[in-house]
Design an enzyme around this catalytic site. Sequence first.
Site, mmCIF file in Angstrom:
data_model
loop_
_atom_site.group_PDB
_atom_site.id
_atom_site.type_symbol
_atom_site.label_atom_id
_atom_site.label_comp_id
_atom_site.label_asym_id
_atom_site.label_seq_id
_atom_site.Cartn_x
_atom_site.Cartn_y
_atom_site.Cartn_z
ATOM 1 C CB SER A 214 -0.676 -0.138 0.513
ATOM 2 O OG SER A 214 -1.775 1.395 1.190
ATOM 3 C CG HIS A 241 -3.682 -1.186 -0.400
ATOM 4 N ND1 HIS A 241 -3.806 -1.048 1.125
ATOM 5 C CD2 HIS A 241 -4.502 -1.885 -0.832
ATOM 6 C CE1 HIS A 241 -4.828 -1.824 1.500
ATOM 7 N NE2 HIS A 241 -4.657 -3.036 0.358
ATOM 8 C CG ASP A 337 -5.313 -6.106 2.119
ATOM 9 O OD1 ASP A 337 -5.959 -7.089 2.460
ATOM 10 O OD2 ASP A 337 -5.007 -5.285 1.048
#
Length: 394
Positions: A214, A241, A337
């Site tokens: 991310s 992301h 995540d």
Amino acid sequence: MTVKVLVVDDSSFFRRRVSEIINADPRLEVIGNAVNGKEAVELVKKLQPDVITMDIEMPVMDGITAVREIMKVLPTPILMFSSLTQEGAKATLDALDAGALDFLPKKFEDIARNRDEAISLLQKRVGELARKRMFMRRPLRTTPAVAPASRYSAPVNAALTREAALTTAARTTAARVTPTSTTRQTMHSAVAAKPMARFKASGKKYQLMAIGTSTGGPVALQKILTQLPANFPYPIVLVQHMPATFTAAFAARLNNLSKISVKEAEDGDTLRAGVAYLAPGGKQMMLEGRPGSARLRILDGGDRMNYKPCVDVTFGSAAKVYNDKVLSMILTGMGADGREGARMLKTHGSTVWAQDEESCVVYGMPQAVAKAGISTEDLPLERFAERILVEVGR
């Protein structure tokens, strides 16, 4: 002690809006405003902020040029604001190449479901980036020896040099030097100068490589993928992301810079060795079928998922298809995540590595995996490619 923030934007409305949000957090404080990049560079030297928020399109000096200048005079964590257009995506990636650490869409409604969520996200991003300031400005040794280049080494641009500097700075204690462009080259050389342990292959057999990341991921992925050979033996799935309009531009950039092929994943793609498939923004990417003929499914995924794309979704499906034959990595990023997907991979017997804290822009996702005891190795960013090539026998 509050985090000092410099807000840079040619729009008085946006400067005021961002300043109000930042000042609403007692841990943060806006100490100055600049209306263009040139003014920002001067204020950085004068105010020495902990974090900078930066617009891209400004008169006199644009944001990308300003980032480059700031990295020369006083390296500082920079959060870019950009539009969600193809042009905005390209400009944002250029800013990350120049040295910025993260970005957010300029229209807050594009990044959150409600006003409170958008405010919290901006405050959290600024706070997280402030933690990298000490590493970006840590003094470095001025005359390191330079080790011979690996046959897999690739040219390193300004952003990658900065990333190596973050890690090296966190590990050395030497006399203070003035941060110039020459110094930043010295920072990168210092990485090669440090004696490093040799890696040994585990002997495991793989059929897929999977990477999730991310915040800080664009630079991290570029660092790794550009060092892989064209004959890399497995397909690669990438989950970053990123907004929907950004992933196509990012995949194209990686493809232009890498020896392997990189593409934005499409529904029905059959996984092929030596090709990296980047999950499209705003969608979920899942694997189905059998090893050797596995295909990608690109789905909307519904509104219940916090992340689109989601590392957990992709990793979980990879575990079901490839069982113990996945070499997976969790790189820099905020949140957790990837933890549950990585847990599934490990349960099936696959390998999970995580990026170490010192080289992360944000030590969130890798920390979640490491704390849960899921990762078998925690590696600095600059050694991931080397470790991969040893592991796969290249």
